[in-house]
Design an enzyme around this catalytic site. Structure first.
Site, PDB file in Angstrom:
ATOM      1  N   GLY A  46       0.846  -1.190   0.000  1.00 23.54           N
ATOM      2  CA  GLY A  46       0.000   0.000   0.000  1.00 23.54           C
ATOM      3  C   GLY A  46       0.873   1.228   0.000  1.00 23.54           C
ATOM      4  O   GLY A  46       2.055   1.166   0.354  1.00 23.54           O
ATOM      5  N   GLN A  50       2.724  10.093   1.794  1.00 20.39           N
ATOM      6  CA  GLN A  50       4.029   9.440   2.004  1.00 20.39           C
ATOM      7  C   GLN A  50       5.038   9.850   0.931  1.00 20.39           C
ATOM      8  O   GLN A  50       6.250   9.694   1.137  1.00 20.39           O
ATOM      9  CB  GLN A  50       3.875   7.912   1.982  1.00 20.39           C
ATOM     10  CG  GLN A  50       3.098   7.346   3.163  1.00 20.39           C
ATOM     11  CD  GLN A  50       3.042   5.857   3.117  1.00 20.39           C
ATOM     12  OE1 GLN A  50       2.155   5.285   2.479  1.00 20.39           O
ATOM     13  NE2 GLN A  50       3.969   5.189   3.752  1.00 20.39           N
ATOM     14  N   CYS A  56       5.319  -0.039   7.839  1.00 14.04           N
ATOM     15  CA  CYS A  56       5.015   1.194   7.114  1.00 14.04           C
ATOM     16  C   CYS A  56       6.270   1.665   6.388  1.00 14.04           C
ATOM     17  O   CYS A  56       7.355   1.685   6.977  1.00 14.04           O
ATOM     18  CB  CYS A  56       4.550   2.280   8.091  1.00 14.04           C
ATOM     19  SG  CYS A  56       4.080   3.804   7.254  1.00 14.04           S
ATOM     20  N   LEU A  57       6.101   1.987   5.126  1.00  8.96           N
ATOM     21  CA  LEU A  57       7.274   2.414   4.343  1.00  8.96           C
ATOM     22  C   LEU A  57       7.846   3.724   4.872  1.00  8.96           C
ATOM     23  O   LEU A  57       8.992   4.063   4.584  1.00  8.96           O
ATOM     24  CB  LEU A  57       6.887   2.544   2.863  1.00  8.96           C
ATOM     25  CG  LEU A  57       6.403   1.224   2.240  1.00  8.96           C
ATOM     26  CD1 LEU A  57       5.890   1.451   0.827  1.00  8.96           C
ATOM     27  CD2 LEU A  57       7.468   0.152   2.279  1.00  8.96           C
ATOM     28  N   HIS A  62      -5.022   1.322   7.107  1.00  6.19           N
ATOM     29  CA  HIS A  62      -3.680   1.883   7.314  1.00  6.19           C
ATOM     30  C   HIS A  62      -3.436   3.034   6.341  1.00  6.19           C
ATOM     31  O   HIS A  62      -2.926   4.091   6.722  1.00  6.19           O
ATOM     32  CB  HIS A  62      -2.641   0.763   7.098  1.00  6.19           C
ATOM     33  CG  HIS A  62      -1.216   1.193   7.172  1.00  6.19           C
ATOM     34  ND1 HIS A  62      -0.346   0.748   8.140  1.00  6.19           N
ATOM     35  CD2 HIS A  62      -0.490   2.002   6.376  1.00  6.19           C
ATOM     36  CE1 HIS A  62       0.854   1.289   7.951  1.00  6.19           C
ATOM     37  NE2 HIS A  62       0.795   2.053   6.874  1.00  6.19           N
ATOM     38  N   GLU A  63      -3.832   2.851   5.057  1.00  2.71           N
ATOM     39  CA  GLU A  63      -3.585   3.896   4.052  1.00  2.71           C
ATOM     40  C   GLU A  63      -4.501   5.095   4.264  1.00  2.71           C
ATOM     41  O   GLU A  63      -4.071   6.238   4.127  1.00  2.71           O
ATOM     42  CB  GLU A  63      -3.775   3.331   2.638  1.00  2.71           C
ATOM     43  CG  GLU A  63      -2.908   2.150   2.264  1.00  2.71           C
ATOM     44  CD  GLU A  63      -1.445   2.329   2.614  1.00  2.71           C
ATOM     45  OE1 GLU A  63      -0.782   1.323   2.901  1.00  2.71           O
ATOM     46  OE2 GLU A  63      -0.959   3.472   2.645  1.00  2.71           O
ATOM     47  N   HIS A  93      -3.216   7.327   6.815  1.00  2.00           N
ATOM     48  CA  HIS A  93      -2.159   8.222   6.308  1.00  2.00           C
ATOM     49  C   HIS A  93      -2.763   9.534   5.802  1.00  2.00           C
ATOM     50  O   HIS A  93      -2.166  10.599   5.949  1.00  2.00           O
ATOM     51  CB  HIS A  93      -1.376   7.577   5.150  1.00  2.00           C
ATOM     52  CG  HIS A  93      -0.204   6.729   5.563  1.00  2.00           C
ATOM     53  ND1 HIS A  93       0.873   7.217   6.267  1.00  2.00           N
ATOM     54  CD2 HIS A  93       0.050   5.423   5.365  1.00  2.00           C
ATOM     55  CE1 HIS A  93       1.755   6.247   6.474  1.00  2.00           C
ATOM     56  NE2 HIS A  93       1.285   5.141   5.933  1.00  2.00           N
TER      57      HIS A  93
HETATM   58  O1  K2U Z   1       3.632   2.318   4.368  1.00  2.19           O
HETATM   59  C1  K2U Z   1       2.602   1.806   3.921  1.00  2.19           C
HETATM   60  O2  K2U Z   1       1.510   2.362   4.003  1.00  2.19           O
HETATM   61  C2  K2U Z   1       2.696   0.415   3.288  1.00  2.19           C
HETATM   62  C3  K2U Z   1       2.435  -0.619   4.363  1.00  2.19           C
HETATM   63  C4  K2U Z   1       1.130  -1.254   4.059  1.00  2.19           C
HETATM   64  C5  K2U Z   1       0.645  -2.185   5.140  1.00  2.19           C
HETATM   65  C6  K2U Z   1      -0.590  -1.937   5.721  1.00  2.19           C
HETATM   66  C7  K2U Z   1      -1.110  -2.793   6.672  1.00  2.19           C
HETATM   67  C8  K2U Z   1      -0.417  -3.909   7.050  1.00  2.19           C
HETATM   68  C9  K2U Z   1       0.835  -4.155   6.502  1.00  2.19           C
HETATM   69  C10 K2U Z   1       1.373  -3.297   5.541  1.00  2.19           C
HETATM   70  C11 K2U Z   1       3.592  -1.631   4.390  1.00  2.19           C
HETATM   71  O3  K2U Z   1       4.790  -1.028   4.657  1.00  2.19           O
HETATM   72  S1  K2U Z   1       3.855  -2.524   2.947  1.00  2.19           S
HETATM   73  C12 K2U Z   1       5.167  -3.644   3.506  1.00  2.19           C
HETATM   74  C13 K2U Z   1       4.523  -4.794   4.252  1.00  2.19           C
HETATM   75  C14 K2U Z   1       3.898  -5.769   3.487  1.00  2.19           C
HETATM   76  C15 K2U Z   1       3.223  -6.821   4.127  1.00  2.19           C
HETATM   77  C16 K2U Z   1       3.168  -6.899   5.524  1.00  2.19           C
HETATM   78  C17 K2U Z   1       3.796  -5.911   6.295  1.00  2.19           C
HETATM   79  C18 K2U Z   1       4.482  -4.838   5.655  1.00  2.19           C
HETATM   80 ZN    ZN Z   2       2.217   3.297   6.106  1.00  2.00          ZN
END
Ligand code: K2U
Ligand code: ZN
Length: 177
Positions: free
Chosen positions: A54, A59, A101-102, A143-144, A147
């Site tokens: 996501g 971001q 989270c990136l 989560h998005e 943001h």
């Molecule tokens: O920064 C972001 O928004 C991307 C997030 C998205 C995410 C949302 C909820 C749960 C996990 C991830 C991540 O950084 S993307 C990398 C990632 C992928 C799978 C699981 C955990 C982290």
């Molecule tokens: Zn994030």
């Protein structure tokens, strides 16, 4: 020959505690259509490269209410761009997911959220859509959309856990310099 389509470019991802990550993004209007034609492909390219499932426009420093997700169920790419997304319903039942989270690189923590959500949004063709999500897609959409309101997943942790996590992030950022 006139370049009719430009290749998507990778955008720099802001890292916590960048203040821009704490600002509320504004709603997208038809006047933003031109800018979105470039921003959305750039967000997908940036998200896949990270890699992430996501990405929200704040971001990459754009305070617009646009997010891209692809939780790739059984690894079939399933890219979705959501413009002006709104959570219009959420389940009482909650679910716990390991979130990252990136913008908070290499830090992970368990976050409890409503298990299922219904989200209303405009797709990249400005068509009004509604999706119901559960599982990782539900967590990712929440989560998005957080943001877009300046909320980060660390805000759901206890103050102690949040401070430990943010101190580790600050140290890792310092060691990188
Ligand atoms: O920064 C972001 O928004 C991307 C997030 C998205 C995410 C949302 C909820 C749960 C996990 C991830 C991540 O950084 S993307 C990398 C990632 C992928 C799978 C699981 C955990 C982290
Ligand atoms: Zn994030």
């Amino acid at each position: 020959m006139l370049e009719t389509h430009s290749e998507a470019e990778l955008l720099p991802i802001l890292i916590c505690p960048d203040p821009k990550l704490r600002k509320a993004a504004r709603a997208v209007t038809p006047d933003d259509a031109e800018e979105l034609r470039e921003l959305i492909p750039d967000m997908f390219a940036t998200m896949y490269k990270a890699p992430g499932i996501g990405l929200a426009a704040p971001q990459v420093g754009r305070l617009l209410r646009v997010i891209t997700v692809d939780v790739a169920p059984n690894d079939e790419p399933a890219p979705i761009a959501l413009i002006n997304p709104e959570i219009i319903a959420k389940s009482e039942e909650t679910a716990v997911h390991q979130e990252g989270c990136l913008s908070v690189p290499d830090q992970y923590a368990e976050v409890t959220r409503p298990a299922r959500v219904a989200v209303r949004y405009l797709d990249e063709n400005w068509t009004k859509r509604e999706i119901e999500a559960d599982g990782l897609l539900s967590a990712c959409l929440q989560h998005e959309i957080d943001h877009l309101n300046g909320v980060l997943f660390v805000d759901y942790l206890t103050p102690l856990k949040r401070n430990i996590l943010l101190r580790k992030l600050a140290k890792a950022q310092k060691d990188k310099k």
